[in-house]
Design a protein around this motif. Structure first.
Motif, PDB file in Angstrom:
ATOM      1  N   ALA A 135       8.859  -4.486  -8.232  1.00 29.15           N
ATOM      2  CA  ALA A 135       9.829  -4.781  -7.173  1.00 29.15           C
ATOM      3  C   ALA A 135       9.169  -5.145  -5.845  1.00 29.15           C
ATOM      4  CB  ALA A 135      10.747  -3.578  -6.965  1.00 29.15           C
ATOM      5  N   CYS A 136       7.861  -5.042  -5.767  1.00 29.05           N
ATOM      6  CA  CYS A 136       7.142  -5.338  -4.529  1.00 29.05           C
ATOM      7  C   CYS A 136       7.257  -6.826  -4.207  1.00 29.05           C
ATOM      8  CB  CYS A 136       5.674  -4.956  -4.680  1.00 29.05           C
ATOM      9  SG  CYS A 136       4.702  -5.244  -3.198  1.00 29.05           S
ATOM     10  N   ARG A 141       4.175  -1.796   7.089  1.00 26.04           N
ATOM     11  CA  ARG A 141       4.043  -2.999   6.260  1.00 26.04           C
ATOM     12  C   ARG A 141       4.461  -2.742   4.823  1.00 26.04           C
ATOM     13  NH1 ARG A 141      -1.398  -4.835   6.157  1.00 26.04           N
ATOM     14  NH2 ARG A 141      -2.132  -2.889   7.056  1.00 26.04           N
ATOM     15  N   GLU A 142       4.150  -1.565   4.298  1.00 26.29           N
ATOM     16  CA  GLU A 142       4.518  -1.243   2.915  1.00 26.29           C
ATOM     17  C   GLU A 142       6.027  -1.129   2.761  1.00 26.29           C
ATOM     18  OE1 GLU A 142       3.611  -0.776  -1.055  1.00 26.29           O
ATOM     19  OE2 GLU A 142       2.346  -1.439   0.614  1.00 26.29           O
ATOM     20  N   THR A 143       6.692  -0.586   3.745  1.00 24.73           N
ATOM     21  CA  THR A 143       8.146  -0.459   3.699  1.00 24.73           C
ATOM     22  C   THR A 143       8.820  -1.829   3.677  1.00 24.73           C
ATOM     23  OG1 THR A 143       8.040   1.667   4.826  1.00 24.73           O
ATOM     24  CG2 THR A 143      10.149   0.545   4.872  1.00 24.73           C
ATOM     25  N   ARG A 144       8.214  -2.805   4.337  1.00 23.26           N
ATOM     26  CA  ARG A 144       8.796  -4.159   4.332  1.00 23.26           C
ATOM     27  C   ARG A 144       8.729  -4.815   2.958  1.00 23.26           C
ATOM     28  NH1 ARG A 144       6.470  -4.404   9.649  1.00 23.26           N
ATOM     29  NH2 ARG A 144       4.611  -5.454   8.877  1.00 23.26           N
ATOM     30  N   CYS A 145       7.681  -4.532   2.185  1.00 18.68           N
ATOM     31  CA  CYS A 145       7.570  -5.199   0.882  1.00 18.68           C
ATOM     32  C   CYS A 145       8.076  -4.342  -0.274  1.00 18.68           C
ATOM     33  CB  CYS A 145       6.137  -5.669   0.629  1.00 18.68           C
ATOM     34  SG  CYS A 145       4.946  -4.354   0.398  1.00 18.68           S
ATOM     35  N   CYS A 146       8.084  -3.034  -0.102  1.00 17.31           N
ATOM     36  CA  CYS A 146       8.568  -2.108  -1.135  1.00 17.31           C
ATOM     37  C   CYS A 146       9.563  -1.172  -0.471  1.00 17.31           C
ATOM     38  CB  CYS A 146       7.414  -1.322  -1.747  1.00 17.31           C
ATOM     39  SG  CYS A 146       6.288  -2.324  -2.717  1.00 17.31           S
TER      40      CYS A 146
END
Length: 103
Positions: free
Chosen positions: A9-10, A61-66
Motif C-alpha cells: 500500500a506504500c 514523510r512515512e505518514t505521507r506514503c503509508c
C-alpha cells in the motif's frame, strides 16, 4: 538490503523505498535503546533524545506514503518513545518492521 516491511500500500516510488529503509536503519542503529511489543498492532521503540529532529522528519514523510501508520513520539525514561500502530489488516507490516528493529 531487504525492504520486506515496506507494504504494498506504500505510495513511495519503488526506487526510493530502499533509501527510506536505509534512513530508518541508520537512525535506529544510532539511537535505538529498546523495542517492546505492546499489542498485536502496536510497538513502542525507545530512542535516544537526540533522535528527535531526524525522527520527526522521517515519520512525517512515512505518514505521507503509508498513511495507515500511526506514529506518536513522547518523552520516556531518558529518551523518546516512538509508538507505532497499524490497523489489524497491516499487522504483518508491523511484524516485519519490529523484526528489522530486533536485528
Amino acid at each position: 538490503m531487504s525492504t520486506a516491511w515496506v507494504p504494498e500500500a506504500c505510495t513511495l516510488p519503488t526506487a526510493e523505498q530502499p533509501l527510506r529503509v536505509a534512513e530508518f536503519d541508520r537512525l535506529f542503529a544510532r539511537t535505538l535503546r529498546s523495542v517492546r511489543r505492546t499489542g498485536p498492532a502496536t510497538i513502542e521503540v525507545e530512542l535516544a533524545p537526540d533522535a528527535r529532529p531526524e525522527l520527526d522528519d522521517l515519520i512525517a514523510r512515512e505518514t505521507r506514503c503509508c498513511s495507515f501508520f500511526a506514529f506518536t513520539v513522547t518523552p520516556g525514561g531518558s529518551g523518546l518513545v516512538l509508538g507505532v500502530t497499524v490497523p489489524a489488516a497491516q499487522t504483518a507490516v508491523l511484524d516485519a518492521f519490529a523484526e528489522r528493529l530486533a536485528r
